[in-house]
Design a protein around this motif. Structure first.
Motif: not given
Length: 428
Positions: A111-118
């Motif tokens: 999800l982070a690789k997809e741009g989600v802020k984690v």
């Protein structure tokens, strides 16, 4: 801005209490909580949070997973979390790097690789638990062909870490995480009861009557869930050393099946040897009244992530004594906190290593010898002079000073402000 707070489960325990505090501190923010299970949903929904159960977030048993099973579960977890992410969302995940559910850890990485802020809120680390690290490698490396360190510590600008002590900040830097992506976020200390509204003598009387304890003895409480690292054998040994002046109580049983067998053995051992330690006291009387009514709170733990036990009881005018964990207490001491009676090691006559480093069988043998008189109390006190001062009265000025430090440095309001600041940095 929306914040999605996530954790494997919300059973009673330290991380659940932290998430409860976060929910309270973020009253002006839209908060969703996703978790694998929750024993008391109203705790969170009453504070305005939306609670979503995704059972796949629960800790996995360390069984063998086929490639098909793992990939199917990954797709499901990724999809179910993704449903709750919208533009301007921060995904605040607790204990992602502990390694108890490698598939969830990998899903969040993707999800982070997809741009989600984690925001990865790290309380514990798989590196401290070899079986967890091995489980991560089985799933991430063997099935998904991923580098474990890359998944745990990705070098992404939209992936930040929160740590609860300065030692863990140093640890993450040593693992290659840029310091600007790490925030030191000490847990808020938040008790509901005010000492001004609670008479300590009255509280002690109530607790002693409920637990059938001698009110003329000191009441010493270990506010803990009895898992291995809490070193319960040491508390039992201390209870024998001081049985003439103090009653000892422990608040909770473990819930992890792996820990339950160890716990049952200790409970049975105490019953068989007529050792008067009150187990599960927190289930028999109100937790905060128990802490307020105690003359001392004690800790014999040898590993902590934040060390709430060192702080929280002071707000109820109850001093904290016991085993010192330097990488934890150094942060509090930097704030000028005073701990009048902490020790670093417990020596046993004829044994070369610290009592905490002995296995359960050896600890039980020593405690049995102490109880029967084969090992004299006097010998133990001679080897550990600090024990003679363990229950020395703590000056009111020390208690007042420590309370003020907690209220100034570890308040819920300050904690909420720091969280909001980090989220804003992530959102940009």
């Amino acid at each position: 801005m929306q914040v999605v707070i996530a954790h494997s489960q919300l059973n009673p325990g330290r991380i659940t209490r932290i998430i409860e505090s976060q929910t309270e501190a973020l009253q002006k923010t839209t908060v969703k909580i996703i978790t694998g299970a929750c024993t008391d949903p109203e705790t969170f929904t009453s504070k305005g949070a939306e609670l979503i159960i995704i059972k796949e977030l629960i800790d996995l048993e360390k069984k063998k997973y086929s490639d098909h099973e793992a990939r199917q579960m990954l797709h499901l977890v990724h999809q179910k979390i993704r449903e709750h992410i919208e533009p301007g969302t921060v995904l605040h995940f607790h204990n992602l790097n502990l390694g108890k559910n490698p598939i969830v850890t990998y899903a969040v990485y993707l999800l982070a690789k997809e741009g989600v802020k984690v925001f990865n809120h790290a309380h514990d680390f798989a590196e401290d638990r070899p079986s967890n690290l091995a489980f991560l490698k089985e799933i991430l490396t063997n099935i998904f062909l991923q580098d474990v360190n890359e998944v745990l510590y990705p070098k992404l600008p939209n992936y930040q870490f929160g740590v609860v002590n300065s030692a863990d900040l140093e640890r993450l830097v040593s693992y290659g995480v840029d310091q600007e992506r790490i925030v030191w976020l000490p847990n808020p200390v938040n008790v509901k009861t005010s000492p001004e509204n609670l008479d300590k003598a009255e509280a002690k009387s109530t607790v002693c009557q409920t637990l059938k304890l001698d009110e003329n003895k000191l009441l010493v409480t270990y506010p803990v869930k009895v898992i291995q690292r809490k070193n319960i054998g040491e508390l039992i040994l201390l209870s024998i050393l001081f049985d003439h002046i103090a009653s000892f109580a422990v608040t909770q049983a473990p819930q992890n099946p792996v820990e339950i067998e160890m716990y049952k053995q200790w409970v049975t051992f105490c019953a068989d040897h007529e050792i008067d330690v009150t187990f599960e006291a927190g289930m028999k009387t109100d937790f905060e009244i128990l802490l307020a009514g105690s003359d001392f709170c004690i800790t014999t733990s040898y590993r902590e992530s934040f060390g709430m036990v060192y702080l929280e009881p002071w707000l109820l005018d109850t001093p904290v004594i016991g085993r010192d964990i330097d990488y934890i207490t150094r942060d509090f001491k930097e704030d000028s906190f005073e701990f009048p009676a902490l020790y670093y090691k417990l020596n046993i006559p004829g044994i070369k290593v610290d009592f905490k480093d002995l296995n359960m069988k050896m600890q039980m043998e020593i405690i049995s010898d102490l109880k029967s008189g084969r090992l004299s109390k006097q010998q133990v006190f001679e080897q550990n002079p600090i024990l003679s001062t363990l229950f020395k009265k703590v000056a009111d000025s020390v208690t007042a000073k420590n309370k003020a430090i907690i209220q100034n440095n570890y308040s819920l309001k300050a904690y909420g402000n720091k969280l909001q600041e980090q989220y804003s940095k992530l959102i940009g």
